[in-house]
Design an enzyme around this catalytic site. Structure first.
Site, mmCIF file in Angstrom:
data_model
loop_
_atom_site.group_PDB
_atom_site.id
_atom_site.type_symbol
_atom_site.label_atom_id
_atom_site.label_comp_id
_atom_site.label_asym_id
_atom_site.label_seq_id
_atom_site.Cartn_x
_atom_site.Cartn_y
_atom_site.Cartn_z
ATOM 1 C CB SER A 1 -0.947 -0.052 1.200
ATOM 2 O OG SER A 1 -1.860 0.994 1.150
ATOM 3 C CG ASP B 1 -6.365 -3.484 -4.460
ATOM 4 O OD1 ASP B 1 -6.997 -2.416 -4.498
ATOM 5 O OD2 ASP B 1 -5.207 -3.558 -4.029
ATOM 6 C CG HIS C 1 -5.467 -2.290 -0.527
ATOM 7 N ND1 HIS C 1 -4.640 -2.146 -1.614
ATOM 8 C CD2 HIS C 1 -4.994 -1.445 0.410
ATOM 9 C CE1 HIS C 1 -3.713 -1.248 -1.336
ATOM 10 N NE2 HIS C 1 -3.897 -0.818 -0.114
#
Lengths: 690, 697
Positions: free
Chosen positions: B269, B589, B642
């Protein structure tokens, strides 16, 4: 067969019935009131009416059947409800109430040292490195056998001891090391926890470093300026580098701390065995690369401002002898005396003691605590640094009394105690003069005939290979001093000591320039190494005094049995008078309950004081003693004035000293030496070439 | 047991009890069965006599409501304890056994599988956690936070936070001016692997990956969690905590203690952007950078394995910054309108959250980068062109449907104008650009405050905007990626002033321009060059097959004091254009659209480009989302979401192989389900070094 069946059926049915009845409980309470009237009417033709009232009555009386089961339920429910209510109240309670209550009882609390010193204007200055001791550091599992499934990444040591109470043998298997290599057994990887969490609390609520950390935080320290040099305390010091690269990590992290703090040197706080570990580190880091860290000869001078050793067993601790010899210390011996069956008999076939001993003996690090310096430091058959020689006993009486009034911990009457005799077989041998003791040398007694057939002892102990004759020989030697105790251990556990002797050494160097002292096994022995060349550095020894500390033992040969340890502390032996140093088979001296003063204080009081051969650059040393005062009441927990080995880390006076030094003060600024005991006088009696 | 229990009351209580027992036996066949015959007969005679005396009302305690309650709670407790005891006494393998019985034998976790293949720990591994997932703990706090020293304020159980929410907000917020902690508060990142292994109890982030790495021999000394304070701007983590220096030193230590083997870095991320920043920082000369020299990366890094990397930002961040809502919050608001909007207990929840999150500089790193060039203009977007083409060519469509189930899960992007990231009204979002009359908001005067400023205790800059400003924003009607940055500058000038000091969102024309030496460009892949490390590899691993926010339809919210004036219009729906609840979705995602995660590795850095002068090899590995088959699987081993992707077995296997020494080719090169390559082709971006040309939409 049919009877049990019907039995169970009725059990279940009655259970469901009672449940049904319960549901009608409120209804039937009404009928209960009404019922008696009805019954009065038809008292005579009861039998007739019985059919009529069959159903209501059943309900009625059913509800009255307040069975044991119901009572239990009710009671537990009641307790739970109250508990939850209290819990709710506790949770909604403002946070200041506990403090308020404490204050109301004990009067206003003193500010914790961090708050106090912040008011004085102290701020974080030098980064701080914490080096935990033996036992207090957490260990976690990275790879385990089948029985440890699901415990990956959980703590094996420290914390709540997780799920291990469920599988003790599995735990023992994982926490033990390999007997030959001194590393993990194949297929098992147990590694130290890193970060401040490694040793802030040992178990939930039992602080180790947490109080020190909290107070450092008050004056502005945070994670980036604190570093916990966690290492696997089971391994020998050099092996931590070989397996985990712990020494390299410490070196790199200290360099990082210095670099990120604008070149300010670190203050190191080793505790307990961490003291020896850090001695080892200082030698390692300046030794050239293949064997050492290759930091160059002035690494310590460049990176370390001060080393504040807390509860330092510089010269070892007699406690470790008892642990090695028979895995007992005073507390365990006393426990055994009270409940002889509990520990000695194989309760449930667990053989607790022997398991512990086997585990303990696989930990190389424990060898670092065996007393160093031999008879020169710890005393011979007829003298010890803590006592005057027998000839001067008349003088000594007055000596003692002045000392007691002078504020020394009057632990006990040291008169005539032969502290030099670390192990004696019977009280007589502990007290008679050496000339009257006939000792039989044990070293050449062949071991030979086994105690028992060792088939039913699945637990590995070298005692099984000794045989009766050898045990007798050991006992016949009668008295052991710090010098001969090494021979004793070599004799009773040759494999173990062979491993230990390759990593640690216990002597005194004659010539420190001898090239053999470059070997790492000497690095943790302050009597066989030179301090680094760092004239600006300071070394403190901070330790507690005023608590009885094990200093010598009286042993007996245990009644022979299968698979048992043949020697035990003779707990039946007590001194003649009330204040005798001999209690429960243990001679006590002054100290912090684990480390005697002589071990913690001698190096800083004499061995390193000024320019000596052990301290060629004249690093300044300071002795700071903290007198033990038990907590005033239960609310204080483990006390803020404790002097005992671990609780010392919560001692406000000690924390204040640490904070001041971390904030930049020198030893002179905080008042130089602070001594309650006779450490300087005792040190004078030790005759060592400096 | 049962007979004991039943007889006890007889012995100890009054006659009436006896009678009851008696009657039970007489008339209740069921009970009579239970007692042995002897007992029953013996009792019969005496009890009949007693019956006559036992007419008095019983002295029994009454079954009050209270008693029933207690009894009931007691029963529950006992049952609970019994179950707890059983659970504790249960062998550890039992749950697995049950799961296997239900679902069939489980596949080996990748670590076990690869260990059997003989893989061993080789390269040390560095984890870089993303935003939100890292733990934060308190080192110094105000009065209200007493007793929370070194407790986690963020992550973990959220400790005692639930008791004092305002106190928590106060401590989690940063200073508006400096972007650092407010005076007297020190909140610091947790360090070590525990920093981000679990976010909350049971909600894993890195734990599964760590556990699998441990299987093939990794341990503490070969893994390092590069924890940082994810609220701060990247450079400020160095200024305040020296985090970048610590990472550098630790990577050097890892390489040194592992025989010179380079590290494999695994950012997740926002950690992806953070590590881009780090790579520039570490090679920059000393005062601003780490002074590691121009070949530090090539000496120390084997591969950068980006997981769910928002290289070019995420549209979600816009909604977060603009109105503190994302899809989920907007839907919740639509379902329960009163719950979030009204000031329940005067909490003003959303405003507090907005104020807090706006003080976090790092959130501004997620604003879409590259402007219209990447994200599309008024009438085009990279994804859109492709979707239309798909509609026309039917053959193609079936093919794709076969190959990738992802397109089914994600709705068909027919004619949505993804380029319009924010539109005011659905019609505006759909109308051709020529029909939209836009009034420029940039010059509008803000002037008189929307409300009297009594609600100032909740600080958001909206209060300074006034009606005119709000109206002007709405009248511009639609915003593309370029104008969005201007919009944010308009509605939150102070915040963006802070943000632009640390981040940049453009595309560089000339990378040799000395201005790009400034740290604010370091985390933007379109304004920096990759380090000179030809042996390094860059992976982009991300999930596909989940609808991901890409554009929003907004409305002006009914005016109220202290409220946020803009809201996602959850009433806007359109089946054909992927518009649902006011949000246009594309493949991704759930957080990062495919375009943001994939473009750099698919095109921007592929081969030797001006962004990648040394030709570092890049690989794209996509993981198609499959929901967990049943509840027992928890968050699934095939997830593409994610965060849940960190538990995706295929991804973990790839990571372990890389860590054990495999190269991208050995893994199988690219693994693509989406149309990222087609979409990337649609983006017209200058990639050759020589001729800097303004790319245009």
């Amino acid at each position: 067969m049919s009877k049990p069946l019907s039995f169970y059926r009725s059990y279940f049915l009655s259970k469901t019935m009672s449940f049904l009845r319960r549901r009608n409980g409120t209804d039937s309470s009404k009928t209960r009131v009404a019922d008696p009237n009805i019954k009065k009417d038809g008292a005579d033709d009861d039998d007739k009416k019985k059919d009529q009232y069959k159903i209501p009555q059943r309900r009625n009386y059913g509800s009255k059947k307040w069975s044991c089961w119901d009572n239990c339920c009710w009671f537990i429910g009641f307790i739970c409800s109250i508990w939850w209510f209290c819990l709710f109240l506790y949770n909604t309670m403002p946070d200041s109430i506990p403090q308020f209550v404490t204050m109301a009882i004990t009067g206003p609390l003193p500010d914790p040292p961090g708050v106090k010193l912040r008011k004085e204007g102290l701020t974080a200055n030098h980064p701080v490195v914490l080096v935990p001791g033996v036992v207090t550091g957490g260990l976690e599992l990275w790879e385990g056998r089948h029985c440890a499934e699901g415990l990956l990444g959980k703590r094996l040591w420290g914390g709540s001891f997780g799920e291990f109470y469920k599988r003790p043998l599995c735990w023992l298997e994982h926490i033990s090391l390999d007997n030959d290599t001194g590393f993990d057994p194949p297929g098992i990887r147990v590694r130290p926890v890193t970060g401040l969490v490694a040793a802030d609390y040992f178990a939930t609520g039992y602080f180790v470093w947490a109080v020190v950390i909290a107070n450092l935080a008050h004056i502005g320290y945070e994670e980036k300026s604190l570093y916990m040099a966690a290492y696997d305390w089971r391994l020998s010091f050099q092996n931590t580098e070989i397996r985990d690269r712990s020494l390299t990590r410490i070196k790199s992290n200290i360099e990082l701390l210095v670099a990120t703090h604008g070149g300010k040197k670190v203050v190191v706080l080793p505790h307990s065995m961490g003291v020896q570990y850090f001695l080892h580190f200082m030698k390692w880091v300046e030794t050239p690369a293949p064997r050492g860290g290759g930091g160059g000869p002035d690494w310590c001078a460049k990176h370390i401002k001060a080393i504040m050793n807390i509860g330092a067993p510089f010269l070892g601790s007699p406690k470790s002898i008892a642990l090695h010899f028979s895995i007992e210390v005073r507390d365990i011996a006393a426990l055994r005396a009270q409940a002889p069956g509990l520990l000695d008999k194989d309760v449930l076939g667990l053989q607790t003691f022997k398991h512990l001993m086997r585990m303990f003996r696989t930990w190389d690090a424990t060898f670092s605590m065996i007393p160093k310096g031999g008879e020169t430091i710890w005393g011979g058959l007829d003298w010890s640094p803590e006592t005057e020689t027998v000839n001067n006993s008349a003088k000594k009486g007055t000596d003692n009394s002045t000392r007691n009034t002078g504020g020394n911990g009057n632990i006990c009457n040291t008169k005539g105690v032969n502290y030099g005799r670390l192990i004696s077989f019977s009280k007589d041998w502990a007290e008679t003069h050496s000339s009257k003791i006939e000792r039989v040398d044990f070293k050449h007694v062949a071991k030979g005939d086994k105690l028992t057939n060792s088939s039913n002892c699945d637990i590995w102990l070298e005692y099984h290979e000794m045989g009766n004759r050898a045990i007798k020989a050991v006992a016949d030697h009668k008295v052991y001093t710090a010098g001969s105790i090494l021979d004793l251990l070599h004799y009773v556990a040759p494999k173990l000591m062979a491993r230990g002797a390759s990593h640690f050494s216990y002597g005194i160097a004659d010539d420190l320039d001898d090239p053999k002292y470059d070997q790492y096994k000497y690095w943790s022995n302050p009597l066989e190494t030179k301090l680094p060349n760092a004239p600006d550095m300071e070394i403190y020894s901070l330790y507690g005094v005023g608590l009885p500390t094990e200093r010598g033992y009286i042993y007996k040969v245990a009644p022979p049995s299968d698979c048992s340890i043949p020697f035990q502390i003779d707990t039946s032996v007590d001194g003649d008078s009330e204040d005798s140093c001999l209690k429960g088979g243990v001679f006590s001296g002054d100290g912090d309950e684990t480390v005697p003063i002589i071990s913690a204080g001698f190096m800083c009081a004499k061995g390193w004081r000024g320019k000596t051969r052990f301290n060629p650059s004249g690093i300044r040393t300071y002795n700071r003693e903290y007198k033990h005062a038990p907590p005033a009441n239960l609310l204080e927990g483990r006390g803020t004035q404790s002097g005992s080995h671990v609780d010392l880390l919560g001692n406000f006076a000690l924390i204040e000293d640490v904070l001041r030094v971390a904030a930049g003060a020198t030893g002179e600024d905080i008042g130089g030496d602070r001594v309650y005991s006779d450490i300087f006088k005792w040190s004078e009696r030790i005759n060592i070439k400096l | 047991m049962s007979s004991l229990r039943r007889r006890k009351p007889i012995n100890e209580s009054s006659d009436s009890k006896h009678k009851a027992e008696e009657e039970d036996e007489d008339h209740d066949d069921v009970d009579a069965d239970g007692d042995d015959d002897v007992n029953g007969k013996n009792k019969k005679t005496p009890s009949k006599i007693k019956k006559k005396r036992g007419e008095k009302p019983p002295k029994q305690p009454k079954w009050s409501c209270m008693d029933t309650c207690c009894w009931f709670i007691g029963c529950i407790c006992i049952t609970w304890w019994l179950l707890l005891f059983l659970y504790n006494a249960m062998p550890a393998s039992f749950p697995q056994y049950v799961t296997e019985a239900i679902t069939g034998p489980l596949p080996d976790p990748p670590g076990v599988k690869l260990k059997k293949e003989g893989l061993e720990a080789k390269h040390p591994v560095v984890f870089v956690p993303g935003i939100v997932t890292g733990g934060l703990e308190l080192w110094q706090g105000r009065e209200c936070a007493e007793g929370l020293f070194r407790k986690r304020l963020w992550g973990g159980t959220f400790g005692e936070v639930y008791k004092r929410p305002l106190c928590w907000v106060e401590h989690m917020s940063l200073d508006n001016e400096t972007g650092l902690d407010p005076c007297g508060i020190r909140v610091r990142p947790v360090s070590g692997l525990v920093a981000a292994d679990y976010f909350a109890p049971g909600y894993f982030v890195w734990a599964v990956l760590i556990a699998n790495l441990a299987r093939i021999g990794y341990e503490d000394k070969t893994m390092y969690m590069a924890a940082y304070d994810w609220r701060l701007s990247f450079q400020n983590t160095e200024v305040r905590d020296q985090t970048l220096s610590r990472i550098k030193s630790n990577i050097e230590l890892l390489v040194a203690t592992n025989g010179g083997r380079k590290v494999v870095v695994i950012p997740h991320s926002m950690g992806v952007l953070y590590f881009l920043h780090f790579m520039k920082w570490v090679e920059a000369p000393a005062p601003m950078g780490g002074g590691g020299g121009p070949d530090w990366c090539s000496k120390h890094i084997k591969a950068v394995v980006n997981i769910g990397g928002p290289f070019l930002g995420v549209p979600k961040a816009i909604a977060g910054l603009f109105s503190a809502e994302a899809k989920d919050i907007a839907v919740a608001r639509a379902l329960a309108p009163g719950f979030l909007d009204n000031d329940i207990f005067q909490f003003q929840t959303l405003q507090h959250v907005m104020r807090m999150s706006r003080t976090w500089d790092s959130t501004m790193s997620m604003i879409p980068r590259g402007g219209n060039t990447i994200w599309g203009g008024l009438d085009w977007s990279p994804e859109e062109g492709n979707s239309c083409a798909k509609k026309r060519e039917k053959k193609n469509e079936t093919q794709i449907a076969d190959q990738a189930g992802s397109e089914n899960a994600v709705c068909k992007a027919k004619s949505a104008n993804y380029g319009r990231i924010i539109s005011f009204g659905k019609d505006v979002a759909e109308a051709p650009s020529s029909d939209i009359e836009r009034i420029d908001f940039r010059g509008a005067i803000k002037g008189h405050s929307a409300a009297n400023t009594t609600c100032r205790d909740v600080w958001t800059e909206y209060h300074d905007m006034g009606f005119a400003g709000i109206k002007a924003v709405a009248e511009y009607k639609t915003y593309t990626a370029d104008s969005l940055v201007d919009l944010l500058h308009f509605v939150a000038p102070k915040m963006m002033a802070r943000g632009t000091a640390h981040f940049s969102y453009g595309v560089a024309d000339n990378l040799d321009d000395p201005k790009y030496k400034h740290y604010k460009y370091w985390s933007n892949p379109l304004e920096t060059r990759l380090p000179n490390a030809p042996d390094m590899e860059i992976y982009s691993l991300y999930g596909v097959g989940l609808p991901t926010e890409r554009a929003y339809v907004y409305k002006l919210s009914p005016h109220a004091e202290c409220s946020i004036p803009f809201k996602i219009d959850t009433s806007a729906d359109d089946e054909d254009t992927c518009l649902r609840d006011g949000v246009y979705s594309v493949d991704g995602d759930e957080t990062v659209p495919v375009l943001s995660a994939g473009f750099m590795c698919a095109k921007g850095w592929r081969g030797k480009t001006r962004f990648n002068p040394s030709g570092i090899r890049t690989y794209i590995r996509e993981y198609n989302h499959l929901p967990p088959a049943n509840l027992l699987e928890g968050r699934g081993t095939l997830s593409g979401a994610h965060v849940d992707i960190m538990g995706n077995f295929a991804l973990i296997e790839d990571v372990i192989r890389i860590a054990a020494g495999a190269s991208g080719e050995e893994l199988g090169g690219d693994q693509v389900y989406s149309k990222i390559f087609n979409w990337s082709e649609n983006i017209n971006l200058q990639l050759d070094e020589e001729i800097p040309v303004h790319s245009s939409s």
